[in-house]
Design a protein around this motif. Structure first.
Motif: not given
Length: 399
Positions: A154, A159, A163, A166-167, A194, A197-198
């Motif tokens: 990440c 991220l 985020q 969420d992941y 997901f 959106d990132v």
């Protein structure tokens, strides 16, 4: 619903030792190194087991990744409607593979790895704080081996904290290969939403991570869907494999106390140690396969156009013709181009990142917990069933 699962030959492990290829693979390597194997759904594959042959297969441009069914190694799942995700260049051939792979090269330079290392060391310490806080009896996988590489990848991608949370929730839903088709497809769809959106957010405000780099430096050449595919490919490939290697690696070190002590007490062996653990464990037992685009001769065997070839990486990494005493874990073994990362144009682009995570992870672990040990009898440690990534289910530890 998948057929009743029988572990296909390239993924079989010795039931007596979780690190070793199965007796059937060893027999094939000795007696029939290019062997025909029938999957549970009736499809035939050619399994290649010797080191030199595996390297040849992985560099032969007559063997296609793009033409190989995504579910070749998942018997009973319908391929209808499944397409290669834009950006998932591991499933592509040149020139598409070359174009996409080139865009991520900047994310894995030696300079970028040096820049990331201090942050990875901080992440490792935070995860070890959690392990210490939970106390003896804690599962090493859930406290360290899983969250450390997840947070590391990440960090690489860029991220945000929200985020990442969420992941992490998505990864906790990840089904094994025995899951229903509906479960697997649902998770794939949620992961795509997901990451979409990132990418949308990073298009507007590119960050310092890989996704921001792709949006900023290659935004005119890559579609949003391609960036989503690249990012999700790195998340999935860069998380579970490292987590499994850290877990099995600790277990292997505990099973070999002399090697545990060597790595703990002598930092000079770190480079050869992580390479040897990658070879010895080979948590990715085999590639997803290749499809012959014309008739090919390999060790006197004719592989016909349209037939599937699966290189058995774990068997190749134990080939006695290439590795002296291959079943011995030797952290001082000279580096010898083990194929745990693959080979050729499809060699794992994140290999450098994986090696740094291994070095940072084991260094921090053995410094903080020099007397770490299993908190349960060794025979209670259970391992995954058939899975693309081999590993333990839980490793309770004490110190």
């Amino acid at each position: 619903m998948p057929l009743e699962m029988e572990t296909p030959l390239p993924y079989q492990r010795d039931q007596r030792c979780p690190y070793d290829p199965s007796p059937a693979l060893r027999h094939a390597q000795r007696e029939e190194p290019v062997t025909r194997y029938r999957m549970a759904d009736g499809r035939d594959i050619w399994v290649v087991t010797r080191y030199d042959d595996v390297r040849d297969v992985l560099t032969d441009d007559r063997l296609s990744s793009a033409l190989t069914p995504l579910t070749l190694m998942v018997p009973g799942v319908d391929d209808t409607g499944l397409e290669i995700s834009p950006g998932s260049f591991v499933n592509m051939d040149p020139p598409h593979h070359t174009r996409l792979r080139r865009t991520v090269a900047g994310g894995f330079t030696a300079r970028r790895m040096r820049e990331l290392t201090p942050r990875l060391e901080q992440i490792a310490e935070t995860c070890l704080d959690d392990l210490e806080r939970k106390g003896p009896g804690t599962d090493f996988l859930t406290a360290f081996a899983n969250p450390f590489p997840l947070l590391a990848i990440c960090e690489l991608l860029g991220l945000t904290d929200d985020q990442r949370a969420d992941y992490l929730a998505l990864t906790e839903r990840a089904p094994g290969l025995a899951a229903t088709e509906e479960e697997a497809l649902s998770l794939v769809a949620d992961a795509h939403r997901f990451m979409s959106d990132v990418v949308t957010a990073q298009r507007a405000h590119p960050g310092d991570g890989m996704i921001g780099m792709l949006a900023r430096d290659h935004g005119d050449d890559l579609t949003d869907a391609e960036i989503v595919g690249i990012a999700n490919m790195h998340l999935t490939a860069g998380y579970d494999t490292v987590a499994a290697t850290l877990g099995l690696g600790l277990l292997a070190l505990l099973d070999h106390p002399d090697q545990f002590a060597l790595l703990r007490d002598d930092p000079a062996v770190l480079d050869t140690a992580v390479d040897e653990l990658m070879r010895y464990l080979s948590v990715i037992s085999a590639t997803g396969g290749r499809t012959a685009t014309e008739d090919i001769e390999l060790r006197g065997v004719t592989i016909k156009k349209g037939e599937y070839v699966v290189p058995a990486l774990a068997a190749a990494n134990r080939d006695p013709d290439h590795f002296p005493d291959p079943d011995r874990l030797d952290l001082t073994r000279p580096q010898s181009q083990q194929v745990g990362f693959g080979h050729g144009l499809h060699r794992c682009p994140g290999a450098a990142m994986t090696l740094i995570e291994m070095k940072v992870g084991f260094t921090a672990l053995l410094r903080r917990f020099p007397t770490i040990r299993l908190a349960v009898p060794r025979e209670e440690i259970a391992f995954r069933g058939y899975n693309m990534v081999h590993g333990a289910l839980a490793i309770p530890v004490a110190w």
